[in-house]
Design an enzyme around this catalytic site. Sequence first.
Site, PDB file in Angstrom:
ATOM      1  N   CYS A   7       0.835  -1.199   0.000  1.00 41.29           N
ATOM      2  CA  CYS A   7       0.000   0.000   0.000  1.00 41.29           C
ATOM      3  C   CYS A   7       0.873   1.253   0.000  1.00 41.29           C
ATOM      4  O   CYS A   7       1.801   1.366   0.796  1.00 41.29           O
ATOM      5  CB  CYS A   7      -0.882  -0.017   1.244  1.00 41.29           C
ATOM      6  SG  CYS A   7      -1.936   1.432   1.412  1.00 41.29           S
ATOM      7  N   ARG A 106     -13.054   0.509  -6.118  1.00 39.97           N
ATOM      8  CA  ARG A 106     -12.686   0.742  -4.720  1.00 39.97           C
ATOM      9  C   ARG A 106     -12.024   2.098  -4.525  1.00 39.97           C
ATOM     10  O   ARG A 106     -12.147   2.702  -3.478  1.00 39.97           O
ATOM     11  CB  ARG A 106     -11.761  -0.371  -4.246  1.00 39.97           C
ATOM     12  CG  ARG A 106     -11.341  -0.196  -2.801  1.00 39.97           C
ATOM     13  CD  ARG A 106     -10.630  -1.396  -2.278  1.00 39.97           C
ATOM     14  NE  ARG A 106     -10.149  -1.125  -0.929  1.00 39.97           N
ATOM     15  CZ  ARG A 106      -9.618  -2.026  -0.148  1.00 39.97           C
ATOM     16  NH1 ARG A 106      -9.522  -3.261  -0.542  1.00 39.97           N
ATOM     17  NH2 ARG A 106      -9.188  -1.701   1.042  1.00 39.97           N
TER      18      ARG A 106
END
Length: 192
Positions: A7, A106
């Site tokens: 991430c 998303r």
Amino acid sequence: IGGGSICITRETKGIGRGQATALIDVCRARDEYYEETGVYVPVCSDGGIVYDYHMTLALAMGADFMMLGRYFARFDESPTERVNVNGQYMKEYWGEGSARARNWQRYDLGGAAKLSFVEGVDSYVPYAGTLHDGVNSTLYKVKSTMCNCGANSIPELQEKARLTLVSSVSIVEGGAHDVVVKDQSHQSVSYR
């Protein structure tokens, strides 16, 4: 928002905090909500699990369950091929916010059907063999740590575990150091 191994949301958007702090704060809010309403909301520790002991730490901090994408990506049973990268076997692993995953729904704010910018990377993780062997080893480590804390269940671990902030020097000190380590798998020697 904490940070997983693939991430880069914190890098690209400047939001979030350390995974442990995020988890502790969310679990504290969950517990307050439970006291007020009687409704228990399970908490997932999503990201940041690299080593087996991170699972025990997440559980001790209050998590009810964990996302383990990086953990499972390393095994034979994951859908990616095992590849040799600079003499070491690896498995591919990428984030949902990466260009490769293209999980636009998303991350996109609506409107255009495109990923405006990436929030994850395309990467490799060290190959770890079979899932059966890996999970058994992990479970033994989690159970052993629970035993060290005098806990027979996860709720008991959450009650009895004591979390302490440690320095980077303490982490080095917690492993093998100032010795010449014999590497049994390759019959070579390395200095730590």
